[in-house]
Motif scaffolding. Structure first.
Motif, PDB file in Angstrom:
ATOM      1  N   ARG A 242       0.822  -1.213   0.000  1.00 26.38           N
ATOM      2  CA  ARG A 242       0.000   0.000   0.000  1.00 26.38           C
ATOM      3  C   ARG A 242       0.856   1.262   0.000  1.00 26.38           C
ATOM      4  O   ARG A 242       0.611   2.194  -0.767  1.00 26.38           O
TER       5      ARG A 242
ATOM      6  N   CYS B  26      -8.487   3.997  -1.144  1.00 29.79           N
ATOM      7  CA  CYS B  26      -9.476   3.539  -0.162  1.00 29.79           C
ATOM      8  C   CYS B  26     -10.775   3.124  -0.844  1.00 29.79           C
ATOM      9  O   CYS B  26     -11.385   2.113  -0.480  1.00 29.79           O
TER      10      CYS B  26
ATOM     11  N   ILE C 299     -11.088   0.178   1.979  1.00 32.13           N
ATOM     12  CA  ILE C 299     -10.389   0.356   3.252  1.00 32.13           C
ATOM     13  C   ILE C 299     -10.479   1.824   3.673  1.00 32.13           C
ATOM     14  O   ILE C 299     -11.012   2.664   2.943  1.00 32.13           O
ATOM     15  N   THR C 300      -9.951   2.129   4.857  1.00 30.59           N
ATOM     16  CA  THR C 300      -9.949   3.495   5.369  1.00 30.59           C
ATOM     17  C   THR C 300      -8.527   4.041   5.381  1.00 30.59           C
ATOM     18  O   THR C 300      -7.554   3.266   5.319  1.00 30.59           O
TER      19      THR C 300
ATOM     20  N   THR D 273      -6.977   5.058   7.852  1.00 35.52           N
ATOM     21  CA  THR D 273      -6.331   4.463   9.030  1.00 35.52           C
ATOM     22  C   THR D 273      -5.739   3.100   8.699  1.00 35.52           C
ATOM     23  O   THR D 273      -4.672   2.729   9.193  1.00 35.52           O
ATOM     24  N   ASP D 274      -6.441   2.351   7.833  1.00 36.29           N
ATOM     25  CA  ASP D 274      -5.931   1.034   7.425  1.00 36.29           C
ATOM     26  C   ASP D 274      -4.595   1.164   6.692  1.00 36.29           C
ATOM     27  O   ASP D 274      -3.704   0.306   6.842  1.00 36.29           O
TER      28      ASP D 274
ATOM     29  N   ALA E 183      -2.016   1.917   9.403  1.00 38.21           N
ATOM     30  CA  ALA E 183      -1.812   0.793  10.327  1.00 38.21           C
ATOM     31  C   ALA E 183      -1.185  -0.418   9.648  1.00 38.21           C
ATOM     32  O   ALA E 183      -0.406  -1.161  10.263  1.00 38.21           O
ATOM     33  N   TYR E 184      -1.516  -0.609   8.372  1.00 38.59           N
ATOM     34  CA  TYR E 184      -1.019  -1.801   7.647  1.00 38.59           C
ATOM     35  C   TYR E 184      -0.426  -1.386   6.302  1.00 38.59           C
ATOM     36  O   TYR E 184      -0.929  -1.773   5.232  1.00 38.59           O
TER      37      TYR E 184
END
Length: 299
Positions: free
Chosen positions: A7, A35, A40-41, A43-44, A47-48
């Motif tokens: 990502r 996104c 996804i968001t 934040t995703d 975070a990842y």
């Protein structure tokens, strides 16, 4: 890039491509596209960051389209308007924030505790009529459009928002499908661009919005004349008309309403201070006759 591109790697490449194309807010746009495509968001992503982009080829295609100037909504097929998500197709005008002024002013005319019949002329995505119905649960509405494809889009939006039970979508040339004195509030964002100026519009508008939703004739007023001429016939006594206008039509459209006999005509501005919405009220001759009758009785 390989099919398992991470990502953060894909996002970094997309930002660079959009930045090179002078696209405003390249990080926001690249992240929004990623996104939307991946479900996804933001934040995703943070975070990842090392998880793979599952649709990397399509993401690269989307970024290339945006870099070429294609509007975001024309790529994703969606646009947020009045806090609601609307499906957008080539047959419809892309809903814009300026039109939220029309929703705001129309809502101020609709009591929250009363029924109301609303009509939207040239409904397109249905964003105006559906936003109004969403905020006024007792209201019902009719969306009119000459384009069958636009009506299909509006229907899909009504279904998605759970409003299909309170709106009917009808093929119609202007107001021809409406019954006499059947409407309390008439709203419209009609085509108002002068024919000779269409070629000079921003490519995002000129090349992607349907010409039927833009072309206002030689002086930009053809649609207003057609709507205002018929509006008194379909509005109930005391009913209102609310029209979005171009920034330079703050005098010409009110003049048309005045000539058609509308009262309490007012012009309202958008967030940039430009004339954007005109309101007018059909005279309530019934109430006037009652008042005159009372005055005569007192005399």
């Amino acid at each position: 890039m390989s099919p398992d591109t991470a990502r953060q790697t894909a996002l970094r490449a997309a930002v660079a491509q959009l930045q090179a194309a002078d696209i405003p807010s390249p990080l926001w746009e690249a992240r929004h596209l990623l996104c939307d495509l991946e479900g996804i968001t933001p934040t995703d992503i943070i975070a990842y960051p090392d998880l793979p982009v599952h649709h990397i080829t399509q993401y690269q295609d989307w970024v290339a389209l945006r870099a070429s100037g294609v509007p975001m909504s024309r790529i994703t097929g969606r646009r947020n308007f009045w806090g609601l998500e609307f499906h957008v197709t080539p047959a419809t005008l892309d809903p814009r924030m300026d039109s939220e002024v029309l929703v705001k002013e129309a809502l101020a005319l609709i009591p929250t505790d009363q029924t109301c019949d609303i009509a939207d002329i040239g409904t397109g995505t249905g964003c105006l009529i559906l936003a109004l119905l969403h905020d006024r649960p007792l209201a019902t509405g009719t969306g009119l459009d000459i384009s069958i494809e636009a009506l299909k889009t509006a229907q899909s939006n009504a279904d998605a928002l759970g409003l299909s039970g309170r709106v009917r979508l009808v093929e119609s040339d202007w107001l021809s499908a409406l019954q006499p004195q059947s409407i309390d509030i008439l709203v419209s964002n009609p085509p108002y661009i002068v024919q000779g100026e269409i070629q000079h519009l921003d490519p995002a508008v000129r090349d992607h919005d349907p010409i039927l939703a833009l072309d206002g004739g030689t002086d930009g007023l053809d649609a207003y004349r057609a709507i205002i001429e018929t509006a008194p016939k379909v509005l109930r006594p005391g009913g209102w008309i609310a029209l979005e206008i171009g920034w330079d039509q703050g005098q010409t459209v009110p003049n048309l309403l005045n000539k058609a006999g509308f009262l309490r005509i007012s012009c309202h501005q958008d967030t940039a201070g430009r004339d954007r919405v005109v309101l007018g009220q059909k005279p309530d001759t019934t109430a006037l006759k009652k008042t005159l009758g009372k005055d005569r009785a007192k005399g």
